[in-house]
Design an enzyme around this catalytic site. Structure first.
Site, short mmCIF file in Angstrom:
data_model
loop_
_atom_site.label_atom_id
_atom_site.label_comp_id
_atom_site.label_asym_id
_atom_site.label_seq_id
_atom_site.Cartn_x
_atom_site.Cartn_y
_atom_site.Cartn_z
N ASP A 404 0.79 -1.32 0.10
CA ASP A 404 -0.10 0.10 -0.05
C ASP A 404 0.99 1.47 -0.02
OD1 ASP A 404 -2.93 0.79 0.38
OD2 ASP A 404 -1.70 1.98 2.05
N GLU A 433 1.45 -0.67 -5.18
CA GLU A 433 0.31 0.14 -5.35
C GLU A 433 0.62 1.59 -4.99
OE1 GLU A 433 -1.53 1.77 -2.78
OE2 GLU A 433 -3.62 2.12 -3.71
#
Lengths: 687, 687
Positions: A404, A433
């Site tokens: 993330d 990401e």
């Protein structure tokens, strides 16, 4: 006018004559490893040349780091001093290759000899030179090879009628293919021997070029994302990891290779977000899984509402039975209730009043998140703890991680973390990401991320798609960044999906699944065609699962599950769709149609002598409202089709067959029926 | 499930957060120097970025090698993480620069503060953090700067009404621009100080990037080539170097900056070539000047028929009076009669029978030339002797050399030779005459050649010219290869010149002289429009001066001397034509017309605050037979013209003026009149 002082000289001269440069794949001059996957043939290209008119021999030498031996493969000239070869990789871990170029004196001599013979020149002197070359090579050889070279040298030295002299009896059999000295010197066996035992000190070898070989899943895989808490069959309770196990047959039917779960850790209660991201949670609001940590534990704990670490073990094992790999989320941030906040307050940034700073991107504020301070004086302990998190889950069988927001942590941290993990476990895959600027995304790929999310969700016109895919597959970026296309994520419901209806869902699915070998969908929101935003103009889903438990009706009549299953089955059956570098766009005279192909064993057939070629041609109507048609101008070479040879295109979505011939063909797609052709290109055997 | 052994770790982590990459100019990662010339502003670009949202400060630091101090210039963000700055160079010799990037904590704090204030958030805590930043900076500063920073820190720390607090009396005057703490923190003086005294150990600095600064002549010059033996005013005797002195006023009138002479050394008699390159010379045939060496001497001797070394000294001095630089030819090969053949037979390659090999490119044979063997075991002596040749002529005032066929000698030799010469004499210029494959030409430029002949003679269509010039001026090749365009050479009379008549001569002259800042013609063959080939299909001149003495009628009525003089005067008057990197093509809807511009002080105005912009727009009709016209779609930004602002184009060849407005304008060119416009673009001052 003579200068008084002795002239200064430049550094010691380089006497090696060949030049090797422009090597690909080579990332930042070898600072980073290029990427490959198990089963690949790594295609190496380089410029290699030498002054004058001498002929070169070029080869690629390659090995897994730590191996004693090097493999070797001769390079083929592509023209304009460019050379190419491929070498196979079949184990994960760091590899390296070098490009080696040397003057091939025997080949040069032979070429010049042929030119002289062709012009009717006397070649007595040249034959003598050839004999000398062979005698010198014999002096460098040993054993049988020495005997063979010496015998050949004698033949030339004692050739009273030049090239027409008959070969003597007793010549080693491997050379005796022909009757005359001419047959001998123009034969391949002697050329190979003479080259191998040429002077040893004239070759130029490039520095080692690193290649990281990752598992096949790093290159090719269909991802499916779901929120475990939304998998309950009972509308009266949230889902658990055990429910995810029960969902596996459905996921397997969709054809997913990777099942990715958002964070499964305890969720903080302090400043917990409410439904639709409201600043204040109501009673019973589930909170964001990315607000990690509570009294129940942090990054190595499991949210008690979902289950236990043992449940993770069970899920990983059950998924494996279905051929599915479970991917976890690495979100290196904490809720205010994370145990580290009290155990290691020095890992967070503090305000002048002593309070810990929550996450901000001014003026935006994320009160439920405390960022970690990677620059803390106690960084060694922090980085070790984060490494420990990854190792913990690896030790529980997890080998794929979706990371993330990696772009908000230092690049040096990721290089160290991924490098440390891969030093032991090169089979682990990391998906970045980072929806951020291009150079930042590229750097994350360079420092070790196996795959990267992309701008695909926002690339919708033909022009945008062609430009972006050309950049991703045909520039040096392709050497280290593997794109993963997602039509949607929990953060991104594009206005195109909000308004385009089923034709847009189908078109975006086909584009993602056939343009990149790695792709994913966030479900069941995708296959159930969820398209309502939180509010007009927002890319957030209404009642987003990020903040709330949802219950889905997987049997809804408009579910695209069957289409997803079909597309993923096509991807598994067609190796062409399992690589990105062969992507080619074909011209079509309608800007609402995009046409592209991928191939396998067509361009690089020489390196894969035993496989069957595979070619898939895709046509997508980008207009969700109207039928569009046009004339396609196919690049037949990219399809492996000889001009003038009829071929069959087999629509893998509808099972229709069309017989085409030549480069110009008509296509028409009605979005109300199906907005895409996914066509296998089949050339019937010649009669 | 925990692994037993401790995990291995990757190498020590990099904790510096910013990244600097993609630097230009940087040739092969710094293996070779980029090129610049005295008077240039070296434009540096780089990608620089950092994780997260912090702001960067980037700068270029630069110095001449060996200097103690570094200059410094702040870089400007171009968007997409690309940064740019320019630094001036005003002395020849090796220079270097680095790109340095650091997080600017004060600027980041200030940007975030503004966003918070804009959103109405309480900023009490932030003001405290700002005070801490300033106090830390004060701790790193000394003297007056420390006092100023400490005073500013106190202001913030003791600001009861936050940003609206009034400034105290006694604040150092350089900060007191305003009434409130808000004025202080958003002021530029404090920002500059706070940045300069930020943490010292967080910056990333690139490795040094080498730049070789050469004389202005390496970048900009009009060359004129002539054969001294063809300069005799008396048809009954060949020309001499003294005749060349008499020819200088003519050459000066043409506007030449460089007068280039083919080899002036004694010419061998063994196997001398006859007229038109015949294998056997007749009595009285002059031979090829490239067959260097006889009993009269070798590469440091002068052909007695031309004069003496003293005559060279006189010519160099006389040319200098006209502002003309004399260039000599370096042809490192020997006639069979060269003294080295007997003094150093080991410098040549031998056949098995002991005879020396003449030059060949099988089956072609050049019996009047013995190539030198750069690989000889006695290479140290050979290379030193060749270095001695260059130094000999440098000591006689020659600073420009045209090097014959450098691609048939090892790259390492040239790198050593040019490097050794430039170690003492960085003002020496080498032009590479290598009409060979692109990678080889590029490598010669990398190893040190100042300029390079090109494929221009064979690029004739608009498509070819646009593609080739874009490659030469807009790709990394431009960082190290300076193209020199020649419409003709003694070796190349293109079929275009053979058949195209005066319009083709004029068009090719205009193209060469305006597309590249360095260009040349071989005269008087060019201005006298010589166009008869040796035989049909040949690019050799009939009765080529390479093998025979010629007598030219410089007063021939069709001489283009006036046009050459005009073009060269325009080149001297217009700085736009003295650089290559600003070349831009403009669209025109007629493939027989090519339109391009060059500019000076338009793109990079910020680095040259004091100069006047200069813009030249060229339109050439490539069709020698018919008038051609079309609508041009001008890139007004490249011309420095604001949209909607009328401008004047002044034809520097015909002296006509046209008033244009907007990007779309009509052009028409009749080859029977003049096939080209060379237009100065003038924007009248605003009313």
């Amino acid at each position: 006018m003579v200068t008084a002082r002795a002239p200064r000289r430049a550094a010691a001269p380089t006497r090696l004559r060949p030049v090797v440069e422009g090597i690909r794949p080579l990332v930042d001059g070898g600072r980073f490893a290029a990427k490959a996957a198990v089963g690949d043939v790594v295609a190496v290209e380089a410029d290699a040349f030498v002054d004058g008119h001498d002929l070169l021999h070029c080869e690629v030498r390659y090995q897994r780091d730590g191996d004693r031996q090097w493999g070797s493969v001769a390079m083929r000239p592509l023209g304009n001093d460019r050379w190419r070869a491929g070498f196979p990789v079949d184990t994960v871990g760091p590899h390296r290759f070098v490009v080696r170029a040397d003057v091939d004196r025997w080949a040069t001599w032979r070429r010049d000899l042929a030119a002289r013979v062709g012009a009717g020149q006397d070649v007595t002197s040249e034959i003598g030179e050839g004999a000398a070359l062979l005698a010198a090579a014999a002096g460098r050889a040993k054993g049988a090879e020495r005997t063979v070279l010496a015998a050949a040298a004698s033949c030339l030295a004692e050739a009273p009628r030049g090239l027409e002299t008959g070969l003597p009896d007793g010549l080693p059999t491997e050379l005796a293919a022909g009757d005359t000295v001419g047959d001998l010197v123009f034969g391949d066996p002697l050329a190979d021997l003479a080259r191998r035992f040429g002077p040893a000190d004239t070759a130029v070898t490039s520095p080692p070029c690193p290649v990281m070989v990752e598992p096949r899943l790093a290159r090719f895989g269909s991802w499916y994302e779901l929120f475990p808490r939304s998998t309950s069959p009972d509308a009266n309770r949230p889902g658990t990891l055990a429910d995810v196990v029960d969902r596996l047959p459905y996921v397997a039917r969709l054809g997913a290779d990777v099942l990715y779960l958002p964070p499964i850790h305890p969720i903080g209660t302090t400043s917990r977000k409410g439904r639709n991201g409201a600043t204040a949670a109501g009673p019973g609001d589930a909170g964001s899984p990315w607000a990690i940590g509570s009294a129940d534990g942090g990054h190595t704990a499991v949210d008690p509402d979902l289950g236990t670490v043992d449940d993770v073990d069970r899920l990983v094992a059950a998924a494996a039975v279905h051929g599915i790999t479970v991917a976890l989320d690495l979100a290196f941030q904490c809720s205010p209730d994370h145990p580290w906040v009290t155990e290691h307050p020095q890992w967070f940034r503090h305000r002048p009043d002593g309070s810990i700073r929550f996450a901000e991107n001014p003026p935006k504020q994320y009160q439920d998140i405390y960022p970690l301070d990677f620059d803390t004086a106690d960084w060694v302990a922090l980085w070790d703890a984060l490494f420990g998190v990854v190792r913990f889950w690896i030790d529980h069988g997890v080998t794929v991680f979706r990371v993330d927001n990696p772009h908000t942590k230092p690049f040096g941290f990721w290089e160290w973390l991924i490098g440390s993990v891969k030093a032991d476990r090169p089979d682990v895959v990391f998906l970045s990401e980072a929806f951020t600027r291009p150079r930042v995304m590229e750097r994350l790929a360079k420092v070790g991320f196996s795959q990267s999310y992309t701008y695909f969700t926002w690339r919708r016109t033909k022009w945008e798609l062609e430009e972006y895919l050309t950049e991703l597959t045909r520039t040096p970026v392709a050497d280290y960044l593997r794109p993963s296309f997602w039509p949607n994520t929990p953060d991104i419901l594009t206005d195109q999906l909000q308004t385009g209806g089923t034709p847009t869902f189908v078109a975006r699915l086909v584009l993602a699944a056939t343009m990149t070998a790695s792709y994913g969908i966030y479900g069941p929101a995708f296959e159930l065609q969820q398209h309502t935003p939180r509010e007009p103009g927002s890319e957030e889903y209404a009642d987003s699962e990020k903040y709330a438990v949802r219950h889905w009706d997987l049997d809804a009549p408009d579910s695209l599950a069957d289409l997803v299953a079909r597309i993923n089955a096509v991807r598994r059956a067609h190796p062409a769709l399992q690589y990105d570098h062969t992507l080619r766009f074909h011209h079509v005279d309608n800007d609402q149609l995009v046409v592209y192909s991928k191939s396998h064993l067509v361009d690089d057939r020489e390196w894969w002598p035993d496989g069957d070629p595979d070619v898939v041609l895709v046509v997508v109507n980008l207009d969700p409202a109207y039928p569009q048609s046009g004339w396609v101008d196919l690049d037949l070479a990219a399809l492996g089709v000889e001009p003038g040879r009829p071929f069959v295109v087999h629509d893998l979505l509808t099972n229709a067959h069309y017989r085409w011939e030549g480069s110009r063909n008509f296509v028409s797609l009605d979005p109300a029926v199906v907005p895409a052709h996914v066509l296998a290109v089949v050339v019937p055997p010649a009669q």
